[in-house]
Scaffold this motif. Structure first.
Motif, PDB file in Angstrom:
ATOM      1  N   ILE A 139      39.343  12.253 -23.343  1.00 54.06           N
ATOM      2  CA  ILE A 139      39.542  11.546 -24.612  1.00 54.06           C
ATOM      3  C   ILE A 139      41.024  11.442 -24.952  1.00 54.06           C
ATOM      4  N   PRO A 140      41.379  10.430 -25.747  1.00 61.78           N
ATOM      5  CA  PRO A 140      42.782  10.295 -26.131  1.00 61.78           C
ATOM      6  C   PRO A 140      43.175  11.460 -27.043  1.00 61.78           C
ATOM      7  N   TYR A 141      43.894  12.408 -26.527  1.00 62.23           N
ATOM      8  CA  TYR A 141      44.332  13.576 -27.293  1.00 62.23           C
ATOM      9  C   TYR A 141      45.476  14.211 -26.509  1.00 62.23           C
ATOM     10  N   LYS A 142      46.613  14.405 -27.172  1.00 62.33           N
ATOM     11  CA  LYS A 142      47.778  14.961 -26.469  1.00 62.33           C
ATOM     12  C   LYS A 142      47.933  16.435 -26.788  1.00 62.33           C
ATOM     13  N   ASP A 143      48.281  17.205 -25.785  1.00 62.13           N
ATOM     14  CA  ASP A 143      48.543  18.630 -25.989  1.00 62.13           C
ATOM     15  C   ASP A 143      49.576  19.031 -24.933  1.00 62.13           C
ATOM     16  N   ASN A 144      50.188  20.200 -25.117  1.00 60.88           N
ATOM     17  CA  ASN A 144      51.149  20.621 -24.086  1.00 60.88           C
ATOM     18  C   ASN A 144      50.738  21.957 -23.474  1.00 60.88           C
ATOM     19  N   LYS A 145      49.478  22.362 -23.738  1.00 57.32           N
ATOM     20  CA  LYS A 145      49.029  23.656 -23.201  1.00 57.32           C
ATOM     21  C   LYS A 145      47.750  23.484 -22.407  1.00 57.32           C
ATOM     22  N   LEU A 146      47.656  24.252 -21.339  1.00 54.91           N
ATOM     23  CA  LEU A 146      46.440  24.319 -20.535  1.00 54.91           C
ATOM     24  C   LEU A 146      45.579  25.386 -21.192  1.00 54.91           C
ATOM     25  N   ARG A 147      44.425  24.987 -21.727  1.00 55.30           N
ATOM     26  CA  ARG A 147      43.659  25.952 -22.531  1.00 55.30           C
ATOM     27  C   ARG A 147      42.307  26.281 -21.907  1.00 55.30           C
ATOM     28  N   PHE A 148      41.969  27.572 -21.929  1.00 49.41           N
ATOM     29  CA  PHE A 148      40.646  28.043 -21.498  1.00 49.41           C
ATOM     30  C   PHE A 148      39.992  28.744 -22.695  1.00 49.41           C
ATOM     31  N   PHE A 149      38.674  28.657 -22.769  1.00 52.58           N
ATOM     32  CA  PHE A 149      37.945  29.244 -23.904  1.00 52.58           C
ATOM     33  C   PHE A 149      36.799  30.099 -23.386  1.00 52.58           C
ATOM     34  N   VAL A 150      36.844  31.386 -23.683  1.00 50.26           N
ATOM     35  CA  VAL A 150      35.706  32.252 -23.359  1.00 50.26           C
ATOM     36  C   VAL A 150      35.171  32.742 -24.697  1.00 50.26           C
ATOM     37  N   ILE A 158      30.512  28.135 -25.543  1.00 53.28           N
ATOM     38  CA  ILE A 158      29.596  28.048 -24.401  1.00 53.28           C
ATOM     39  C   ILE A 158      29.150  29.454 -24.009  1.00 53.28           C
ATOM     40  N   GLU A 159      27.830  29.603 -23.836  1.00 52.82           N
ATOM     41  CA  GLU A 159      27.297  30.911 -23.406  1.00 52.82           C
ATOM     42  C   GLU A 159      27.438  31.047 -21.899  1.00 52.82           C
ATOM     43  N   ASN A 160      27.672  32.255 -21.417  1.00 53.20           N
ATOM     44  CA  ASN A 160      27.733  32.549 -19.985  1.00 53.20           C
ATOM     45  C   ASN A 160      28.606  31.543 -19.234  1.00 53.20           C
ATOM     46  N   GLY A 161      29.798  31.305 -19.755  1.00 55.05           N
ATOM     47  CA  GLY A 161      30.650  30.329 -19.079  1.00 55.05           C
ATOM     48  C   GLY A 161      32.009  30.198 -19.728  1.00 55.05           C
ATOM     49  N   MET A 162      32.579  29.020 -19.576  1.00 51.57           N
ATOM     50  CA  MET A 162      33.948  28.813 -20.024  1.00 51.57           C
ATOM     51  C   MET A 162      34.122  27.370 -20.518  1.00 51.57           C
ATOM     52  N   GLY A 163      34.977  27.206 -21.504  1.00 60.68           N
ATOM     53  CA  GLY A 163      35.347  25.853 -21.905  1.00 60.68           C
ATOM     54  C   GLY A 163      36.807  25.637 -21.522  1.00 60.68           C
ATOM     55  N   TRP A 164      37.251  24.393 -21.466  1.00 56.65           N
ATOM     56  CA  TRP A 164      38.667  24.147 -21.148  1.00 56.65           C
ATOM     57  C   TRP A 164      39.144  22.869 -21.816  1.00 56.65           C
ATOM     58  N   LEU A 165      40.449  22.829 -22.005  1.00 56.63           N
ATOM     59  CA  LEU A 165      41.114  21.612 -22.447  1.00 56.63           C
ATOM     60  C   LEU A 165      42.313  21.461 -21.524  1.00 56.63           C
ATOM     61  N   PHE A 166      42.270  20.443 -20.674  1.00 56.92           N
ATOM     62  CA  PHE A 166      43.373  20.182 -19.747  1.00 56.92           C
ATOM     63  C   PHE A 166      44.051  18.878 -20.169  1.00 56.92           C
ATOM     64  N   PRO A 167      45.250  18.965 -20.741  1.00 54.76           N
ATOM     65  CA  PRO A 167      45.947  17.729 -21.090  1.00 54.76           C
ATOM     66  C   PRO A 167      46.352  16.972 -19.821  1.00 54.76           C
ATOM     67  N   ALA A 168      46.258  15.650 -19.906  1.00 54.50           N
ATOM     68  CA  ALA A 168      46.608  14.813 -18.744  1.00 54.50           C
ATOM     69  C   ALA A 168      47.302  13.570 -19.260  1.00 54.50           C
ATOM     70  N   GLY A 169      48.548  13.725 -19.663  1.00 55.82           N
ATOM     71  CA  GLY A 169      49.316  12.594 -20.189  1.00 55.82           C
ATOM     72  C   GLY A 169      48.829  12.203 -21.570  1.00 55.82           C
ATOM     73  N   GLU A 170      48.403  10.956 -21.703  1.00 59.75           N
ATOM     74  CA  GLU A 170      47.965  10.429 -23.006  1.00 59.75           C
ATOM     75  C   GLU A 170      46.609  10.999 -23.417  1.00 59.75           C
ATOM     76  N   ASN A 171      45.842  11.504 -22.429  1.00 59.21           N
ATOM     77  CA  ASN A 171      44.486  11.991 -22.684  1.00 59.21           C
ATOM     78  C   ASN A 171      44.389  13.486 -22.453  1.00 59.21           C
ATOM     79  N   SER A 172      43.227  14.051 -22.840  1.00 56.19           N
ATOM     80  CA  SER A 172      42.925  15.437 -22.460  1.00 56.19           C
ATOM     81  C   SER A 172      41.518  15.478 -21.920  1.00 56.19           C
ATOM     82  N   ARG A 173      41.285  16.410 -20.982  1.00 58.90           N
ATOM     83  CA  ARG A 173      39.951  16.600 -20.413  1.00 58.90           C
ATOM     84  C   ARG A 173      39.345  17.839 -21.054  1.00 58.90           C
ATOM     85  N   LEU A 174      38.303  17.639 -21.811  1.00 56.76           N
ATOM     86  CA  LEU A 174      37.639  18.760 -22.484  1.00 56.76           C
ATOM     87  C   LEU A 174      36.309  19.000 -21.793  1.00 56.76           C
ATOM     88  N   GLY A 175      36.062  20.228 -21.395  1.00 56.86           N
ATOM     89  CA  GLY A 175      34.836  20.477 -20.654  1.00 56.86           C
ATOM     90  C   GLY A 175      34.239  21.831 -20.936  1.00 56.86           C
TER      91      GLY A 175
END
Ligand SMILES: Cc1cc2nc3c(=O)[nH]c(=O)nc-3n(C[C@H](O)[C@H](O)[C@H](O)COP(=O)(O)OP(=O)(O)OC[C@H]3O[C@@H](n4cnc5c(N)ncnc54)[C@H](O)[C@@H]3O)c2cc1C
Length: 339
Positions: free
Chosen positions: A160-171, A176-193
């Motif tokens: 999604i269009p969202y800018k950030d300057n940090k590689l983020r992990f979420f436990v 999310i149960e039994n897992g991990m979330g993440w936000l990986f910025p990639a230029g103009e967008n970020s990958r949230l998973g």
């Protein structure tokens, strides 16, 4: 029936790496066009991307990661080597240019009586390379038990269009149960998973909630199953590479580097077999050794994956605080990168 020296099934990280090392008569098959089937957050190490001359695909770089745990606890982890996010399409198309393989868009259903069956025709080859991802389409057509569905993680994400300057992990169980979330910025967008180390019927809802916690809306979603155990690297004249071989690091779910490293090694071995420099048996032995030599580290990471999911938050914070200390973080990550 058309014949080739080598047929590779799957034209993503693993398949393109194998192809890049071959000088033979090679057919590369995928059901999708090259670079169109992204399933990944595409985060990896800058110097690794540079080592395979694909730095044009780099979108953003990072020298630290941030881990978010429950109750908004935040840990900053210095990285041993700079990390980056890449553009999958540029990466794959540039990688393909490093090979002489012929690409055909065909859906493969498996091997029958020594020939590959696709939705269009049949082919034969001296060597087959299965780079078809978690489902290992060739290997599982020979051995029905090759894929153990109980040992799969699953992950989805959105860009999604969202800018950030940090590689983020979420436990954090709230995300999310039994897992991990993440936000990986990639230029103009970020990958949230979000990814789960096992079945999770609520995965899509978890992703929607995670995205809306940023005040944003889902922009489609892609994802995949991810094997978290090493499988057999060869069966007869089939070499199995990347996710198909379970070559993904447990806990972090990092699979790009392992797929490419094994793919390049496999390509060099296959080329030597075709040139008659080594026998198929010797090639299989060497490739199997290469894939399984780090098994004990995969087992450690799998243990850590299981422990992390069942650890109370205080323990997770304690361990992360320790691992975030600069010299320890650098030492641990150097060890990790060498697996
Ligand atoms: C949501 C998510 C995020 C991830 N993020 C990261 C990350 O940031 N960094 C990282 O290192 N790893 C990440 N991973 C893991 C990484 O994506 C995989 O380990 C990597 O893609 C494995 O590459 P591969 O070439 O083995 O398989 P794949 O990338 O799965 O490629 C398999 C190829 O085979 C083709 N194929 C499959 N079946 C057939 C068939 N029947 N006929 C023809 N073609 C077929 C597919 O179209 C595909 O092109 C992530 C995984 C997921 C699911």
């Amino acid at each position: 029936m058309e014949e080739f020296d080598i047929i590779i099934v799957g034209a993503s990280f693993a398949g393109l790496a194998v192809a890049s090392e071959l000088k033979s008569n090679v057919l590369l098959l995928d059901r999708k066009d090259i670079g169109t089937n992204v399933t990944s957050a595409c985060g990896t190490i800058v110097k690794f991307v540079e080592s395979i001359r694909l730095e044009k695909s780099i979108l953003q770089t990072f020298d630290a990661a941030t881990l978010h745990t429950a109750k908004n606890k935040i840990h900053h982890i210095p990285l041993a080597d700079e990390f980056c996010t890449i553009d999958y399409s540029i990466f794959c198309n540039q990688f393909f240019k490093q090979s002489d393989a012929e690409f055909r868009k065909e859906n493969v259903s498996g091997l029958k009586e020594g020939a590959i069956i696709t939705d269009k025709r049949k082919y034969k080859a001296k060597i087959y390379v299965d780079c078809s991802g978690w489902s290992a389409i060739l290997a599982s057509s020979i051995d029905k038990r090759f894929v153990d569905k109980k040992k799969l993680s699953v992950a989805i994400e959105t860009e999604i269009p969202y800018k950030d300057n940090k590689l983020r992990f979420f436990v954090d169980e709230k995300i999310i149960e039994n897992g991990m979330g993440w936000l990986f910025p990639a230029g103009e967008n970020s990958r949230l998973g979000v990814g789960s180390y096992g079945k999770n019927p609520r995965l899509m809802q978890s992703l929607k909630n995670f995205v809306s916690s940023y005040g944003l809306k889902l922009n489609g979603a892609h994802g995949n199953y991810i094997p978290h155990y090493l499988r057999k690297p060869t069966i007869d004249n089939i070499f199995v590479v990347g996710d198909a071989a379970g070559n993904v690091l447990p806990l972090t779910v990092e699979g790009i580097r392992p797929a490419i490293r094994a793919g390049k090694y496999c390509g060099r071995i296959a080329q030597q077999i075709i040139e008659g420099k080594i026998s198929l048996e010797e090639g299989s032995r060497r490739y199997s050794y290469f894939c399984l030599k780090n098994k004990k580290y995969y087992d450690y990471l799998l243990k850590a994956q299981r422990r992390m999911s069942h650890s109370p938050n205080w323990k997770l914070n304690f361990v992360t605080k320790f691992l975030s200390m600069k010299p320890i973080a650098k030492w641990a990550l150097k060890k990790y990168e060498a697996i």
